[in-house]
Scaffold this active site. Structure first.
Site, mmCIF file in Angstrom:
data_model
loop_
_atom_site.group_PDB
_atom_site.id
_atom_site.type_symbol
_atom_site.label_atom_id
_atom_site.label_comp_id
_atom_site.label_asym_id
_atom_site.label_seq_id
_atom_site.Cartn_x
_atom_site.Cartn_y
_atom_site.Cartn_z
ATOM 1 N N HIS A 28 1.429 4.497 -2.887
ATOM 2 C CA HIS A 28 1.370 5.898 -2.857
ATOM 3 C C HIS A 28 2.482 6.396 -3.576
ATOM 4 O O HIS A 28 2.567 7.409 -4.141
ATOM 5 C CB HIS A 28 1.423 6.156 -1.453
ATOM 6 C CG HIS A 28 0.297 6.333 -0.410
ATOM 7 N ND1 HIS A 28 -0.901 6.944 -0.940
ATOM 8 C CD2 HIS A 28 -0.140 5.602 0.528
ATOM 9 C CE1 HIS A 28 -1.922 6.629 -0.029
ATOM 10 N NE2 HIS A 28 -1.306 5.781 0.785
ATOM 11 N N HIS A 70 0.941 -1.178 0.055
ATOM 12 C CA HIS A 70 0.045 -0.024 -0.134
ATOM 13 C C HIS A 70 0.955 1.346 -0.191
ATOM 14 O O HIS A 70 0.698 2.226 -0.700
ATOM 15 C CB HIS A 70 -0.974 -0.070 1.283
ATOM 16 C CG HIS A 70 -1.587 1.050 1.364
ATOM 17 N ND1 HIS A 70 -3.056 1.414 1.249
ATOM 18 C CD2 HIS A 70 -1.472 2.454 2.014
ATOM 19 C CE1 HIS A 70 -3.315 2.433 1.293
ATOM 20 N NE2 HIS A 70 -2.538 3.206 2.024
ATOM 21 N N GLU A 71 1.968 1.187 0.824
ATOM 22 C CA GLU A 71 2.627 2.434 1.036
ATOM 23 C C GLU A 71 3.495 2.594 -0.184
ATOM 24 O O GLU A 71 3.764 3.771 -0.808
ATOM 25 C CB GLU A 71 3.845 2.389 2.037
ATOM 26 C CG GLU A 71 2.978 2.280 3.450
ATOM 27 C CD GLU A 71 2.048 3.600 3.593
ATOM 28 O OE1 GLU A 71 2.524 4.676 3.121
ATOM 29 O OE2 GLU A 71 1.230 3.592 4.223
ATOM 30 N N GLU A 111 -6.653 6.412 -1.350
ATOM 31 C CA GLU A 111 -6.469 5.178 -0.328
ATOM 32 C C GLU A 111 -6.867 4.084 -0.993
ATOM 33 O O GLU A 111 -6.438 2.798 -0.914
ATOM 34 C CB GLU A 111 -7.246 5.337 1.011
ATOM 35 C CG GLU A 111 -6.492 6.331 2.057
ATOM 36 C CD GLU A 111 -4.945 5.632 2.154
ATOM 37 O OE1 GLU A 111 -5.152 4.852 3.243
ATOM 38 O OE2 GLU A 111 -4.074 6.263 1.713
HETATM 39 ZN ZN LIG Z 1 -2.419 5.330 2.454
#
Ligand SMILES: [Zn+2]
Length: 299
Positions: free
Chosen positions: A153, A149-150, A217
């Site tokens: 980004h 997830h990071e 997100e």
């Molecule tokens: Zn996030």
């Protein structure tokens, strides 16, 4: 990672600001669509992506040194080995979204600090905090979901996008303060804040405390899901992780509390979407498992 200290004034940021103030804007697709079918177009102020990347690199060593000075940098070899191993399985699969990211100077660090957080800076500098490992007690698959997830980004240049959107939609008091904060927003901050002093606190906070939108997100969740599946981590663990974490937070009466949550808003839609996306990535996971088994048998 985003409740920020004040920031030092540097020639680099002055140059960057000049570029941004003279900027136009552009709509860009930072990544390919992947199996998850990502199609959202992104808006960036001209130069914003490069500026964030440069600022992140400029601050990286500084933060590493501060953590080292506090005895907090990569202090537990077992934790470091685990986090590095998981990140190293994920990173090659960024090529499916963004081939140029393969050439990033990826680095993976574990910082011993009692804070639930993890981040991947623009350019591929990953930090995981021991507070997250201690509090969430993730399995390897679940930790892969967090790191994936990071990474997402960073692949999507979300920090630069947030800056650009903010800059377009409202008057940021100071372009300089804003870009300083862009740099800091993608660094860790953490307990290292006392090593930084200088100017632009108000502007820095104005930017840095901008939460990721639900859209950013969910998009990062989906990219992370595909990365983990391709790396042979069970994508269902993303669902179990966020379910577990939400339950933990509820039980502790701290839902939405803490720095991670301040920038990673969470709600039921996250778990729902991760569940809905399973069929898109499950075959990738099965293929990865089969390939690993085949490689094992061939040895
Ligand atoms: Zn996030």
């Amino acid at each position: 990672m985003h409740r920020l200290p004040t920031a030092p004034l540097r020639p680099l940021t002055a140059l960057v600001t000049t570029a941004l103030l003279a900027s136009a804007c552009a709509t860009v697709q930072t990544t390919d669509s992947g199996a998850i079918g990502l199609e959202r177009k992104q808006y960036f102020a001209e130069g914003a992506r490069e500026a964030v990347r440069d600022a992140a690199e400029a601050y990286y060593d500084e933060h590493l040194e501060a953590a080292l000075a506090e005895g907090a940098l990569n202090a537990d070899p077992a934790q470091v080995d685990r986090v590095v191993a998981i990140a190293n399985r994920l990173i090659p699969h960024v090529a499916g979204f963004r081939p140029d990211a393969l050439d990033w100077a990826w680095e993976v660090n574990v910082v011993s600090v009692d804070e639930v957080n993890a981040t991947c800076m623009a350019g591929g500098k990953i930090f995981v905090y021991t507070g997250l490992l201690d509090t969430w007690q993730p399995t390897d698959d679940e930790l892969a979901a967090v790191i994936g997830h990071e990474i997402a980004h960073a692949l999507r240049d979300h920090s630069a996008e947030k800056y650009s959107t903010r800059n377009r939609n409202s008057a940021i008091a100071s372009g300089l303060g804003a870009i300083l904060s862009v740099g800091l927003a993608v660094t860790t901050g953490v307990n290292l804040s006392n090593t930084i002093d200088g100017v632009s606190q108000i502007s820095a906070e104005a930017f840095a405390n901008l939460p990721n939108s639900r859209e950013l997100e969910l998009e990062s969740d989906r990219i992370g899901l595909e990365l983990m599946a391709r790396a042979g981590y069970d994508p269902q663990a993303a669902v179990s992780l966020w379910t577990k974490v939400a339950e933990q937070a509820r039980a502790a009466g701290k839902e939405g509390d803490g720095r991670f949550w301040s920038t990673h808003p969470s709600d039921a839609s996250r778990v729902e979407d991760l569940s809905r996306a399973q069929p898109l990535v499950r075959p990738l996971y099965e293929q990865a498992r089969a390939a690993a088994a085949g490689a094992g048998a061939a040895r």
